[in-house]
Design a protein around this motif. Structure first.
Motif, PDB file in Angstrom:
ATOM      1  N   SER A  10       0.914  -1.113   0.077  1.00 28.29           N
ATOM      2  CA  SER A  10      -0.142  -0.039   0.053  1.00 28.29           C
ATOM      3  C   SER A  10       0.994   1.139  -0.116  1.00 28.29           C
ATOM      4  N   ARG A  14       0.728   3.936  -2.995  1.00 25.21           N
ATOM      5  CA  ARG A  14       0.397   5.365  -2.657  1.00 25.21           C
ATOM      6  C   ARG A  14       1.285   6.208  -3.410  1.00 25.21           C
ATOM      7  N   ARG A  15       2.505   5.974  -3.140  1.00 28.54           N
ATOM      8  CA  ARG A  15       3.858   6.830  -3.752  1.00 28.54           C
ATOM      9  C   ARG A  15       3.531   6.777  -5.252  1.00 28.54           C
ATOM     10  N   ILE A  17       0.952   6.538  -7.085  1.00 28.71           N
ATOM     11  CA  ILE A  17      -0.161   7.194  -7.270  1.00 28.71           C
ATOM     12  C   ILE A  17       0.078   8.707  -7.266  1.00 28.71           C
ATOM     13  N   PHE A  18       0.942   9.051  -6.060  1.00 27.90           N
ATOM     14  CA  PHE A  18       1.324  10.714  -5.819  1.00 27.90           C
ATOM     15  C   PHE A  18       2.305  10.947  -6.970  1.00 27.90           C
ATOM     16  N   GLU A  57       3.078  12.873   3.385  1.00 24.33           N
ATOM     17  CA  GLU A  57       4.225  11.912   3.349  1.00 24.33           C
ATOM     18  C   GLU A  57       5.149  12.390   4.467  1.00 24.33           C
ATOM     19  N   ILE A 167      -6.236   9.861  -1.325  1.00 24.37           N
ATOM     20  CA  ILE A 167      -5.500   8.745  -1.645  1.00 24.37           C
ATOM     21  C   ILE A 167      -4.675   8.418  -0.490  1.00 24.37           C
ATOM     22  N   SER A 168      -4.128   9.233   0.467  1.00 29.68           N
ATOM     23  CA  SER A 168      -3.447   8.750   1.758  1.00 29.68           C
ATOM     24  C   SER A 168      -4.190   7.903   2.499  1.00 29.68           C
ATOM     25  N   LYS A 169      -5.536   8.440   2.751  1.00 30.12           N
ATOM     26  CA  LYS A 169      -6.286   7.358   3.581  1.00 30.12           C
ATOM     27  C   LYS A 169      -6.766   6.082   3.159  1.00 30.12           C
ATOM     28  N   LYS A 170      -6.968   6.127   1.750  1.00 29.47           N
ATOM     29  CA  LYS A 170      -7.520   5.039   1.130  1.00 29.47           C
ATOM     30  C   LYS A 170      -6.107   3.878   1.030  1.00 29.47           C
ATOM     31  N   PHE A 171      -5.047   4.321   1.145  1.00 24.58           N
ATOM     32  CA  PHE A 171      -3.836   3.271   0.982  1.00 24.58           C
ATOM     33  C   PHE A 171      -3.097   3.433   2.149  1.00 24.58           C
ATOM     34  N   ARG A 172      -3.535   3.589   3.246  1.00 24.67           N
ATOM     35  CA  ARG A 172      -2.797   3.669   4.490  1.00 24.67           C
ATOM     36  C   ARG A 172      -2.602   2.481   5.050  1.00 24.67           C
TER      37      ARG A 172
END
Length: 177
Positions: A10, A14-15, A17-18, A57, A167-172
């Motif tokens: 995850s 996440r990174r 996607i960022f 991040e 995005i951060s919460k979804k892939f935490r």
């Protein structure tokens, strides 16, 4: 192949996607005519994107995302001497460190950080590109391009803040930092 733990997957996703958000933002910002400019003001979209990513991040990852975004901006800039990469790296590191050690991560803080750093970026750009080169209409350029561009950039901050937060919460990952 390396066995990745669920929290590492995850994190990497996440990174990734960022990175894609920064890439799309760089394309939006640097493609002429694709993103509207009002009365000559240009939105510097990579600045709020880097600030928001660094807020979620923290400082080290934010530093690398700022370097990536600034490098993309420099590739498309007419005078590519690394100015944007240096400035966005410093901005992203500072935002990540401020959120980690001093400030809370919320929309008001994002507006405060973005307002300060966009103003600083515009002032430095104005000094380096206009004043130090000796243009006679330096103050006119400040009032007609740099100040409106800074305000125009701030309009897009909530879009990036809520996108990056989602995005951060979804892939935490489940472990605490």
């Amino acid at each position: 192949m390396l066995g990745l733990k669920k929290e590492n997957k995850s994190l990497y996703l996440r990174r990734l996607i960022f990175g894609a958000v920064i890439l799309v933002t760089a394309l939006l910002q640097s493609t002429p005519g694709f993103f509207p400019s009002f009365f000559g003001a240009q939105a510097f979209l990579l600045i709020p994107a880097c600030i928001c990513i660094a807020m979620f991040e923290r400082e080290i990852s934010g530093l690398f995302f700022g370097l990536f975004a600034g490098s993309l901006w420099d590739v498309c800039a007419p005078l590519s001497w690394g100015y944007n990469a240096i400035v966005l790296t410093i901005i992203a590191f500072a935002c990540g460190a401020l959120i980690k050690y001093i400030m809370r991560n919320n929309l008001v803080t994002a507006f405060l950080l973005c307002g300060c750093f966009v103003s600083l970026y515009c002032l430095l750009s104005w000094l380096l590109n206009i004043v130090f080169k000796g243009y006679s209409s330096a103050f006119y350029m400040l009032l007609t391009f740099y100040v409106p561009s800074a305000l125009y950039t701030l309009i897009f901050l909530p879009v990036y803040y809520f996108l990056i937060r989602f995005i951060s919460k979804k892939f935490r990952f489940s472990k605490t930092r």
